[in-house]
Write a protein that holds these residues in place. Structure first.
Motif, PDB file in Angstrom:
ATOM      1  N   MET A 133       0.828  -1.203   0.000  1.00 54.80           N
ATOM      2  CA  MET A 133       0.000   0.000   0.000  1.00 54.80           C
ATOM      3  C   MET A 133       0.865   1.257   0.000  1.00 54.80           C
ATOM      4  O   MET A 133       0.473   2.265  -0.560  1.00 54.80           O
ATOM      5  CB  MET A 133      -0.952   0.004   1.198  1.00 54.80           C
ATOM      6  N   GLY A 134       2.000   1.203   0.657  1.00 59.33           N
ATOM      7  CA  GLY A 134       2.954   2.303   0.582  1.00 59.33           C
ATOM      8  C   GLY A 134       2.738   3.390   1.601  1.00 59.33           C
ATOM      9  O   GLY A 134       1.773   3.397   2.373  1.00 59.33           O
ATOM     10  N   THR A 135       3.670   4.313   1.586  1.00 56.24           N
ATOM     11  CA  THR A 135       3.655   5.385   2.574  1.00 56.24           C
ATOM     12  C   THR A 135       2.535   6.391   2.327  1.00 56.24           C
ATOM     13  O   THR A 135       2.068   7.019   3.271  1.00 56.24           O
ATOM     14  CB  THR A 135       5.006   6.118   2.593  1.00 56.24           C
ATOM     15  N   ASP A 136       2.108   6.552   1.087  1.00 53.02           N
ATOM     16  CA  ASP A 136       1.013   7.485   0.820  1.00 53.02           C
ATOM     17  C   ASP A 136      -0.276   6.996   1.476  1.00 53.02           C
ATOM     18  O   ASP A 136      -1.010   7.785   2.079  1.00 53.02           O
ATOM     19  CB  ASP A 136       0.795   7.655  -0.683  1.00 53.02           C
ATOM     20  N   TRP A 137      -0.554   5.706   1.384  1.00 53.59           N
ATOM     21  CA  TRP A 137      -1.741   5.133   2.025  1.00 53.59           C
ATOM     22  C   TRP A 137      -1.643   5.290   3.540  1.00 53.59           C
ATOM     23  O   TRP A 137      -2.631   5.645   4.203  1.00 53.59           O
ATOM     24  CB  TRP A 137      -1.868   3.668   1.644  1.00 53.59           C
ATOM     25  N   ILE A 138      -0.449   5.030   4.101  1.00 54.85           N
ATOM     26  CA  ILE A 138      -0.257   5.164   5.547  1.00 54.85           C
ATOM     27  C   ILE A 138      -0.455   6.620   5.973  1.00 54.85           C
ATOM     28  O   ILE A 138      -1.086   6.904   6.995  1.00 54.85           O
ATOM     29  CB  ILE A 138       1.136   4.648   5.952  1.00 54.85           C
ATOM     30  N   ARG A 139       0.046   7.571   5.177  1.00 57.29           N
ATOM     31  CA  ARG A 139      -0.105   8.986   5.497  1.00 57.29           C
ATOM     32  C   ARG A 139      -1.579   9.389   5.479  1.00 57.29           C
ATOM     33  O   ARG A 139      -2.056  10.099   6.367  1.00 57.29           O
ATOM     34  CB  ARG A 139       0.673   9.843   4.508  1.00 57.29           C
ATOM     35  N   ILE A 140      -2.320   8.926   4.498  1.00 57.71           N
ATOM     36  CA  ILE A 140      -3.747   9.257   4.404  1.00 57.71           C
ATOM     37  C   ILE A 140      -4.504   8.696   5.603  1.00 57.71           C
ATOM     38  O   ILE A 140      -5.343   9.378   6.206  1.00 57.71           O
ATOM     39  CB  ILE A 140      -4.327   8.735   3.079  1.00 57.71           C
ATOM     40  N   LYS A 141      -4.212   7.454   5.974  1.00 61.82           N
ATOM     41  CA  LYS A 141      -4.880   6.850   7.135  1.00 61.82           C
ATOM     42  C   LYS A 141      -4.506   7.565   8.423  1.00 61.82           C
ATOM     43  O   LYS A 141      -5.351   7.769   9.307  1.00 61.82           O
ATOM     44  CB  LYS A 141      -4.550   5.353   7.243  1.00 61.82           C
ATOM     45  N   ALA A 142      -3.248   7.963   8.561  1.00 66.58           N
ATOM     46  CA  ALA A 142      -2.827   8.703   9.750  1.00 66.58           C
ATOM     47  C   ALA A 142      -3.522  10.059   9.819  1.00 66.58           C
ATOM     48  O   ALA A 142      -3.924  10.503  10.911  1.00 66.58           O
ATOM     49  CB  ALA A 142      -1.310   8.866   9.760  1.00 66.58           C
ATOM     50  N   ASP A 143      -3.674  10.723   8.679  1.00 70.38           N
ATOM     51  CA  ASP A 143      -4.408  11.999   8.661  1.00 70.38           C
ATOM     52  C   ASP A 143      -5.868  11.804   9.048  1.00 70.38           C
ATOM     53  O   ASP A 143      -6.435  12.620   9.782  1.00 70.38           O
ATOM     54  CB  ASP A 143      -4.331  12.641   7.276  1.00 70.38           C
ATOM     55  N   ASP A 144      -6.479  10.728   8.581  1.00 68.56           N
ATOM     56  CA  ASP A 144      -7.870  10.441   8.943  1.00 68.56           C
ATOM     57  C   ASP A 144      -8.015  10.187  10.439  1.00 68.56           C
ATOM     58  O   ASP A 144      -8.953  10.678  11.079  1.00 68.56           O
ATOM     59  CB  ASP A 144      -8.399   9.237   8.160  1.00 68.56           C
ATOM     60  N   ILE A 145      -7.092   9.415  10.994  1.00 67.11           N
ATOM     61  CA  ILE A 145      -7.138   9.131  12.435  1.00 67.11           C
ATOM     62  C   ILE A 145      -6.917  10.402  13.239  1.00 67.11           C
ATOM     63  O   ILE A 145      -7.595  10.656  14.239  1.00 67.11           O
ATOM     64  CB  ILE A 145      -6.110   8.046  12.792  1.00 67.11           C
ATOM     65  N   TYR A 146      -5.991  11.228  12.786  1.00 67.11           N
ATOM     66  CA  TYR A 146      -5.746  12.506  13.460  1.00 67.11           C
ATOM     67  C   TYR A 146      -7.003  13.368  13.437  1.00 67.11           C
ATOM     68  O   TYR A 146      -7.372  13.984  14.439  1.00 67.11           O
ATOM     69  CB  TYR A 146      -4.592  13.246  12.790  1.00 67.11           C
ATOM     70  N   GLU A 147      -7.675  13.423  12.302  1.00 65.29           N
ATOM     71  CA  GLU A 147      -8.871  14.238  12.174  1.00 65.29           C
ATOM     72  C   GLU A 147      -9.981  13.752  13.108  1.00 65.29           C
ATOM     73  O   GLU A 147     -10.702  14.554  13.695  1.00 65.29           O
ATOM     74  CB  GLU A 147      -9.358  14.239  10.728  1.00 65.29           C
ATOM     75  N   VAL A 148     -10.102  12.441  13.256  1.00 63.52           N
ATOM     76  CA  VAL A 148     -11.147  11.895  14.112  1.00 63.52           C
ATOM     77  C   VAL A 148     -10.867  12.188  15.585  1.00 63.52           C
ATOM     78  O   VAL A 148     -11.755  12.611  16.330  1.00 63.52           O
ATOM     79  CB  VAL A 148     -11.292  10.369  13.881  1.00 63.52           C
TER      80      VAL A 148
END
Length: 119
Positions: free
Chosen positions: A97-112
């Motif tokens: 999935m790569g670092t871009d997918w991990i970054r997007i998921k981390a941003d989503d978790i941060y937002e929540v």
């Protein structure tokens, strides 16, 4: 005068090699998971057409995540009664999935968890 039974060169003890081989055998699955994750992430990064530096750094980040999470994946597999080799699959998934997918998921978790309180 009695003969000395002590070796003249204690650093040449063959038991030292056995200790080294035993240590390597313990950490071999972790090294294999790290190598496999790195290779998969590097291949994925090169396949997407990005620059080599970005692909290499993405592979390093995915490998660090895999090294940190692999014992957890092994523990989950063992508690479920699955073979410990099942822990490789999530590591390879992270690298695919790569670092871009991990970054997007981390941003989503941060937002929540944090972002809603900062508004």
């Amino acid at each position: 005068m009695p003969l000395q039974t002590r070796s003249a060169m204690p650093e040449k003890d063959p038991n030292n090699w056995q200790w080294l081989l035993d240590t390597i055998a313990v950490y071999m699955p972790h090294a294999f998971a790290a190598f496999l994750t790195f290779a998969m992430a590097l291949t994925r990064g090169m396949q997407t057409g990005g620059p080599f530096k970005k692909a290499f750094m993405g592979a390093v980040v995915c490998t660090l995540f895999a090294i940190a999470l692999y014992p957890t994946f092994q523990w989950i597999a063992e508690t479920r009664g699955w073979p410990p080799v099942v822990g490789f699959a999530p590591c390879v998934f992270l690298s695919f999935m790569g670092t871009d997918w991990i970054r997007i998921k981390a941003d989503d978790i941060y937002e929540v968890f944090v972002g809603r309180w900062r508004k």
